[in-house]
Design an enzyme around this catalytic site. Structure first.
Site, PDB file in Angstrom:
ATOM      1  N   SER A  95       0.166  -2.619   1.064  1.00  6.45           N
ATOM      2  CA  SER A  95       0.364  -2.542   0.508  1.00  6.45           C
ATOM      3  C   SER A  95       0.645  -4.028   0.215  1.00  6.45           C
ATOM      4  O   SER A  95       1.562  -4.024  -0.133  1.00  6.45           O
ATOM      5  CB  SER A  95      -0.653  -2.078  -0.683  1.00  6.45           C
ATOM      6  OG  SER A  95      -1.682  -3.725  -1.897  1.00  6.45           O
ATOM      7  N   TYR A  97      -0.131   2.235  -8.185  1.00  7.64           N
ATOM      8  CA  TYR A  97      -0.518   1.730  -7.071  1.00  7.64           C
ATOM      9  C   TYR A  97       0.497   1.049  -6.258  1.00  7.64           C
ATOM     10  O   TYR A  97       0.634   1.499  -5.359  1.00  7.64           O
ATOM     11  CB  TYR A  97      -1.806   0.884  -7.525  1.00  7.64           C
ATOM     12  CG  TYR A  97      -1.951   0.230  -6.083  1.00  7.64           C
ATOM     13  CD1 TYR A  97      -2.814   1.310  -5.203  1.00  7.64           C
ATOM     14  CD2 TYR A  97      -1.917  -0.659  -5.366  1.00  7.64           C
ATOM     15  CE1 TYR A  97      -3.501   1.140  -4.265  1.00  7.64           C
ATOM     16  CE2 TYR A  97      -2.514  -1.188  -4.221  1.00  7.64           C
ATOM     17  CZ  TYR A  97      -3.006  -0.163  -3.259  1.00  7.64           C
ATOM     18  OH  TYR A  97      -3.722  -0.963  -1.979  1.00  7.64           O
TER      19      TYR A  97
END
Length: 251
Positions: free
Chosen positions: A135, A148
């Site tokens: 990501s 995250y």
């Protein structure tokens, strides 16, 4: 080009979102696709959409034994895509221990478990391809994404480590780092957290990419196809931001 005829791919998180799009794209290019997902119903739906070239497997990737059993049932394969993952909203002081561990177990340990089992498979075959879905949160600071970001930073680092360690065994490893991609998860997140303001928040999240929109799952799948194909045989140890200019142009 990008023909996967004769190849077998394993896609984790293939029951929905990015993983599903990758599974469908690989199958369209001729691969036999094994879809691994915690949700067997979702995995079955992806397999049904593919038809004869797909097999669904229910598997909790946080358990190394479960992954070992699933990979043993699958047998030899050529491509592993680690797409399974979960998100979390929170800063370091607002993320509780249970949520931190949950994100770690799926995104980090789950990826590790699949890598751990796939390396032996590829070694026996004389090579293979690994693609991890990381990501942009691994590359730049994203507000309220502490756990995250931690997990995707680990995925990015594992990509480099695996690429270095197994290059001479003909095992390639790369990663994709998407920015916001429009998936059912995004719609559900907006509906849950911003009731009555869905369109406003969708437009705001879309505008956070300099290109002015979210990515599509098919755009991620197209890049995944290239990186897992023979045409990308000279590429290993790289991360590819698929981000509408977010990392380099968002200033």
């Amino acid at each position: 080009m990008f023909n996967l005829q004769g190849k077998t791919a394993v896609v984790t998180g293939g029951g929905s979102g990015i993983g599903k799009a990758i599974a469908l794209t690989f199958a369209a290019q001729g691969a036999v696709v094994h879809i691994i997902d915690l949700n067997k119903t979702a995995a079955d739906e992806t397999a049904a959409a593919i038809n004869s070239n797909a097999v669904a497997h229910a598997c909790d990737i946080t358990s190394q034994q479960a992954v070992k059993d699933a990979f043993s049932a699958i047998g030899p394969f050529d491509i592993l895509v680690n797409s399974a993952g979960i998100a979390h909203i929170g800063k370091a002081d607002t993320t509780d221990e249970a949520d931190f561990e949950r994100v770690f177990n799926v995104n980090v340990k789950g990826t590790y478990n699949c890598l751990h089992e796939a390396i032996g498979v590829f070694r026996k075959k004389g090579g293979g391809v690994i693609l991890n879905v990381a990501s942009i949160a691994a590359l730049v600071g994203i507000p309220d994404r502490f756990a995250y970001s931690m997990s995707k930073g680990a995925v990015y680092a594992m990509t480099l480590s695996v690429a270095k360690d197994y290059l001479k065994e003909n095992i390639r490893c790369n990663s994709i780092s998407p920015a916001r991609v429009h998936t059912p998860f995004v719609d559900g997140f907006i509906a849950k957290n911003y009731p009555g303001k869905e369109k406003e928040m969708f437009d705001k999240l879309s505008a956070s990419q300099p290109i002015g929109r979210m990515g599509s799952v098919n755009e991620v799948a197209a890049l995944a196809l290239y990186l897992c194909s023979d045409e990308a045989g000279f590429i290993s140890g790289n991360d590819y931001p698929l981000d509408g200019g977010f990392v380099k142009l968002n200033n």
